[in-house]
Motif scaffolding. Structure first.
Motif: not given
Ligand SMILES: Cc1ncc(COP(=O)(O)O)c(C=O)c1O
Length: 452
Positions: A82, A136-138, A141, A164-166, A223, A228, A256, A258-259, A283
């Motif tokens: 992911d 971590t991205a969590t 954030n 979703y941000h973790g 995002e 998500n 964010d 991350t994705h 990630k």
């Protein structure tokens, strides 16, 4: 007229696929049973039971865009952890840097030279001059929200319904009829989410202004596109309104990535010309070694610095982590950014994303299915609705869990791993056209079976 799916037929096909899975994955089944002795639900983390089969496949080894399970079956991996393994599994330059650094010290609570290189590279990619590192991205954030609250002196944040941000407490909220409520399934929230958060719908400029107008919002965490709950892109003008309104109401904008790093080497921020005050990302940054970071503008950095000077020590709890910025993750980040997720790699990955999406689109049209596809760079995803939803509520309402499980298991039984919770595929620098074409062929066969 698009075809209607025959649900009885879908269930028969699913039962057939489940039997096939159990027949061909005996060793994974044994390990799953053994795992139940010491692991809750038989797996290291509860979400690992959410794969489409009756149990998850256990992995023997992974390399590039492929992995082999303990039953000796090889898969094309479009899930790529992911996004954690968007680099492809164990890319050689990162493995080399990790192995070298591992012999020279892993974590020290002291900076290493790699941090200087990575900070400069993050500025080159995303345009923000100042960076901090975490795992971590969590965390990225969480720390950013803490800083935004600290320097603005404001208590609330704004997030988007079904984002979703973790595992960030403030973000696990949805909007129901204009009210912020806990997202169903969140475990043990510390306080009701409306205490900390206003959750609004994506692409709704009026709701955004109403949420910011009271003047108590430290930051909007967004995002560039929701990713998500399926990919929900911004409508034309939404990002301009988001930037203009956050500035007008003195609220920080946190993007964010991350994705959405899938959009290119500088994520959607560079590809779409966004101007965040803070940027968070985690990630894939270190080829799967835990590593994340958050960046900020000159003005924000000055305010953070000034705030820190008022404290008796840099921080006593909210922003930290003993292993943050450790030597190993920085060495892995440097190798990943310098040699793996390069500008040239993104060109290839994005072309493969286009090829994957075109393959799926062709099959959808051939079989006259009322489905659609969305893509951002090297990340693509199909929806079981004719029109892409415009916000989280519409996206959540369009979920077809039964059908999604079938699509995932059908693919898995034919050597293809898709990302769970979505019908999503991600391309790595190691993914090939042959990998993509295998998916197109299997997807086309599945559509043919579904429409009968
Ligand atoms: C956009 C976004 N931000 C942050 C995170 C949290 O990442 P992690 O679980 O690695 O902390 C995720 C996880 O899926 C994510 O999708």
């Amino acid at each position: 007229m698009p075809v209607q799916l025959d649900r009885a037929r879908l269930r028969e096909l699913m039962a057939r696929e489940e039997q096939r899975f159990v027949r061909t994955h005996p060793r994974s089944g044994e390990l799953f049973e053994q795992g139940k002795r010491n692991l809750l639900a038989g797996v290291p983390m509860p979400w690992m039971t959410e794969w489409a089969g009756p149990y998850p496949v256990f992995v023997r080894e992974a390399q590039g865009a492929h992995f082999v399970d303990v039953d000796g079956i090889e898969y094309v991996d479009f899930c790529l952890g992911d996004t954690g393994a968007m680099t492809g599994h164990s890319p050689e330059p990162a493995v080399k840097a990790i192995a070298e650094q591992a012999t020279k010290g892993i974590t020290l609570m002291l900076p290493t030279e790699d941090s200087i290189w990575v900070g400069a590279e993050m500025e080159r990619r995303f345009g923000l001059p100042y960076w901090q590192f975490c795992l971590t991205a969590t965390d990225a954030n969480r720390f950013t929200i803490r800083l935004a609250r600290a320097i603005s002196g404001r208590p609330k944040i704004v997030t988007y319904s079904w984002c979703y941000h973790g595992s960030v407490d403030e973000t696990i909220a949805i909007n129901v009829d204009g009210a912020t409520v806990a997202r169903p399934g969140n475990v043990g929230p510390p306080v009701p989410p409306e205490v900390t958060t206003r959750s609004i719908e994506w692409n709704d400029v009026e709701a955004l202004e109403a949420a910011l107008a009271p003047g108590d919002v430290a930051c909007v965490l967004a995002e560039p596109a929701l990713t998500n709950i399926g990919i929900v892109p911004p409508e034309p003008g939404y990002h301009e309104a988001l930037r203009e309104l956050t500035r007008r109401y003195g609220t920080f904008l946190v993007i964010d990535e991350t994705h959405t790093i899938c959009a290119g080497p500088g994520g959607a921020t560079r590809a779409w010309g966004l101007q965040p005050d803070f940027l968070t990302i985690g990630k894939p940054l270190a080829s799967g070694v835990p590593a994340a970071c958050y960046g900020m503008t000159e003005e924000v950095a000055q305010r953070v610095q000034a705030y820190m000077e008022t404290l008796p020590s840099t921080d006593v709890g909210g922003v930290g982590g003993t292993l943050s910025g450790n030597a190993l993750s920085l060495a892995a980040m440097r190798a990943t950014l310098e040699q793996v997720l390069t500008d040239e790699a993104f060109e290839r990955m994005i072309a493969l994303g286009e090829r994957w999406a075109e393959g799926v689109r062709g099959a959808i049209e051939r079989h006259d299915l009322p489905w659609t596809i969305q893509r951002i760079g090297c990340r693509a995803e199909y929806w079981f609705v004719e029109r892409t939803p415009r916000n989280g509520a519409e996206a959540a309402a369009s979920d077809d869990h039964e059908l999604a499980r079938f699509c995932h298991l059908y693919a898995l039984n034919r050597g293809i791993l898709l990302t769970p919770f979505h019908n999503m595929a991600l391309m790595s620098p190691a993914t090939t056209e042959a990998d993509v074409d295998l998916h197109t062929q299997v997807f086309d066969e599945m559509c043919a079976e579904l429409v009968g």
